[in-house]
Scaffold this active site. Structure first.
Site, PDB file in Angstrom:
ATOM      1  N   ASP A  93      87.441   0.859  60.154  1.00 42.26           N
ATOM      2  CA  ASP A  93      88.515   1.131  61.097  1.00 42.26           C
ATOM      3  C   ASP A  93      89.498  -0.029  60.997  1.00 42.26           C
ATOM      4  O   ASP A  93      89.107  -1.170  60.784  1.00 42.26           O
ATOM      5  CB  ASP A  93      87.942   1.263  62.518  1.00 42.26           C
ATOM      6  CG  ASP A  93      89.012   1.753  63.486  1.00 42.26           C
ATOM      7  OD1 ASP A  93      90.116   2.123  63.021  1.00 42.26           O
ATOM      8  OD2 ASP A  93      88.751   1.767  64.697  1.00 42.26           O
ATOM      9  N   ASP A 268      82.497   9.221  64.764  1.00 45.05           N
ATOM     10  CA  ASP A 268      81.779   7.963  64.972  1.00 45.05           C
ATOM     11  C   ASP A 268      81.702   7.755  66.474  1.00 45.05           C
ATOM     12  O   ASP A 268      82.529   8.287  67.209  1.00 45.05           O
ATOM     13  CB  ASP A 268      82.535   6.774  64.358  1.00 45.05           C
ATOM     14  CG  ASP A 268      83.679   6.338  65.248  1.00 45.05           C
ATOM     15  OD1 ASP A 268      84.725   7.017  65.253  1.00 45.05           O
ATOM     16  OD2 ASP A 268      83.535   5.351  65.991  1.00 45.05           O
ATOM     17  N   CYS A 306      60.803  15.473  68.778  1.00 44.38           N
ATOM     18  CA  CYS A 306      61.424  14.510  67.857  1.00 44.38           C
ATOM     19  C   CYS A 306      60.362  13.912  66.938  1.00 44.38           C
ATOM     20  O   CYS A 306      59.257  13.593  67.373  1.00 44.38           O
ATOM     21  CB  CYS A 306      62.107  13.415  68.665  1.00 44.38           C
ATOM     22  SG  CYS A 306      62.861  12.132  67.652  1.00 44.38           S
ATOM     23  N   CYS A 308      60.776  11.083  65.110  1.00 41.46           N
ATOM     24  CA  CYS A 308      61.082   9.696  64.733  1.00 41.46           C
ATOM     25  C   CYS A 308      59.869   8.788  64.986  1.00 41.46           C
ATOM     26  O   CYS A 308      58.941   9.152  65.698  1.00 41.46           O
ATOM     27  CB  CYS A 308      62.310   9.188  65.485  1.00 41.46           C
ATOM     28  SG  CYS A 308      61.998   8.604  67.152  1.00 41.46           S
ATOM     29  N   CYS A 311      59.033   8.214  68.716  1.00 39.35           N
ATOM     30  CA  CYS A 311      58.377   9.314  69.418  1.00 39.35           C
ATOM     31  C   CYS A 311      56.978   9.592  68.882  1.00 39.35           C
ATOM     32  O   CYS A 311      56.112  10.042  69.621  1.00 39.35           O
ATOM     33  CB  CYS A 311      59.239  10.571  69.345  1.00 39.35           C
ATOM     34  SG  CYS A 311      60.753  10.401  70.300  1.00 39.35           S
ATOM     35  N   HIS A 337      65.271   6.003  67.911  1.00 42.54           N
ATOM     36  CA  HIS A 337      65.232   7.351  68.485  1.00 42.54           C
ATOM     37  C   HIS A 337      66.636   7.936  68.665  1.00 42.54           C
ATOM     38  O   HIS A 337      66.904   9.069  68.252  1.00 42.54           O
ATOM     39  CB  HIS A 337      64.490   7.399  69.825  1.00 42.54           C
ATOM     40  CG  HIS A 337      64.704   8.720  70.495  1.00 42.54           C
ATOM     41  ND1 HIS A 337      64.054   9.869  70.079  1.00 42.54           N
ATOM     42  CD2 HIS A 337      65.591   9.105  71.455  1.00 42.54           C
ATOM     43  CE1 HIS A 337      64.506  10.906  70.779  1.00 42.54           C
ATOM     44  NE2 HIS A 337      65.442  10.471  71.608  1.00 42.54           N
TER      45      HIS A 337
HETATM   46 ZN   LIG Z   1      62.447  10.184  68.745  1.00 44.36          ZN
END
Ligand SMILES: [Zn+2]
Length: 373
Positions: A93, A268, A306, A308, A311, A337
């Protein structure tokens, strides 16, 4: 060879499309979300974690990197990709938003912008050409023009002047940029808030200068949602289908979906990363604010759906404990997460457009009941 944008699928019922932006450091599949790495790092994560979460491009900030460590240091290191050891695409940017929002004593003239550094008060004068030069030294794949950003609400008269200067700076940036062949891309930023006449003028001026991509700046800063969507819709009709469009700084999932339906390709936002560090987690059923006592004995994962690392391994109660103790790992696990949650939404958006099921996905996103978990 200059980068190109290729449309790979379109949704027949809206302006949503998937595409590929070719850059010197690889392909960006759109619609895409660029995690914010203003200082050359996504706060709390290592690059390989960010990459594994599926980030295709990071957003860095020319203003912050200009102040520290300075473009010369980065050029000497072999460019920003080498300096920060990130091999994939980078978008920088221009820092317009930061100059106007962080610096005291900003003064804009036709020639450029004069301001004091928010760090130590040093007086700095930058012309749009200087901002192109800074980004050339950074070597980022996508560079942004310097614009004149005004807060919301601003009067039509002030906005008209901001658009005039933004267009003039955009033309000068493009002319300066075109003097030397480059594999970097230059995208123009339009202003005009929700005054359509001014926004249209701004976009038309950019189109005349012919940029590699077009950004809508100065939106998502407090204007009524219906007016914002109306601007996106009209901008979609005006912008060429063959170039990528970027809605700067907007990131609530509901807004993203609406913008994608209006032909926006690039996003973004600091929301997922900043909120993670503040202990707020996004889930498919609403937000989790870890400081709340009710999570002290909540041994469920943040989001059962989720996959990830956070999690799969840790409970809300444990994450709350880390957050309350100000442990560094709280920022790490929460950011993993939240970024996974965001990048996954974009993956699903792309898949739904490609499999002709975007309307259903959009409806599900807009009508899901969001409440605190
Ligand atoms: Zn997660």
């Amino acid at each position: 060879m200059r980068g190109t944008f290729e449309i790979t699928a379109t949704d027949p019922g809206s302006a949503a499309r998937t595409g590929r932006i070719a850059t010197a450091h690889g392909i960006i599949e759109t619609p895409t979300f660029a995690p914010v790495a203003s200082q050359g790092t996504v706060k709390a994560l290592l690059h390989d974690q960010v990459e594994r979460l599926g980030a295709q491009v990071l957003l860095v900030n020319a203003y912050h990197l200009f102040l520290r460590p300075g473009p010369d240091v980065i050029e000497e290191a072999g460019g920003l990709h080498a300096f920060m050891s990130w091999p994939k695409p980078l978008l920088s940017d221009s820092g317009g938003f930061q100059i106007y929002s962080l610096s005291p004593l900003v003064k804009v003239s036709n020639e450029g912008v004069r301001f004091s550094s928010h760090l130590d008060g040093t007086k700095i004068f930058l012309r749009p050409e200087d901002i192109v030069d800074v980004q050339k030294k950074l070597g980022t794949d996508i560079m942004m023009t310097l614009d004149y950003f005004l807060p919301f609400p601003s009067t039509q008269e002030k906005m008209k002047e901001a658009v005039r200067i933004t267009s003039d700076w955009a033309r000068r940036s493009k002319k300066w940029f075109d003097q030397a062949p480059s594999r970097q891309l230059l995208w123009g930023i339009s202003q005009g808030s929700i005054f359509w006449d001014l926004r249209r003028q701004s976009i038309e001026d950019l189109l005349e200068a012919d940029f590699d991509g077009y950004a809508l700046g100065g939106l998502g800063i407090g204007e009524p949602k219906t007016e914002l969507l109306a601007i996106l819709e009209k901008a979609d009709a005006l912008l060429p289908r063959s170039k990528p469009r970027y809605l700067m700084g907007m990131g609530y999932a509901e807004d993203v979906i609406q913008a994608v339906a209006r032909g926006v390709d690039f996003f973004d936002c600091v929301l997922p990363t900043r909120n993670a560090r503040n202990g707020t987690l996004f889930t498919s059923r609403g937000r989790i604010v870890l400081k709340h006592q009710k999570y002290a004995r909540d041994f469920r994962p943040v989001d059962a759906g989720c996959d990830c690392t956070t999690c799969r391994n840790f409970s809300r109660a444990y994450l709350r404990h880390l957050h309350e103790r100000d442990e560094i790992s709280a920022s790490v696990l929460n950011t993993i997460h939240n970024l996974n949650f965001y990048l996954d939404i974009f993956k699903k958006i792309r898949q739904s457009i490609q499999s002709n099921s975007f309307p259903e996905f959009r409806d599900r996103m807009l009508h899901r009941i969001e409440e605190e978990e």
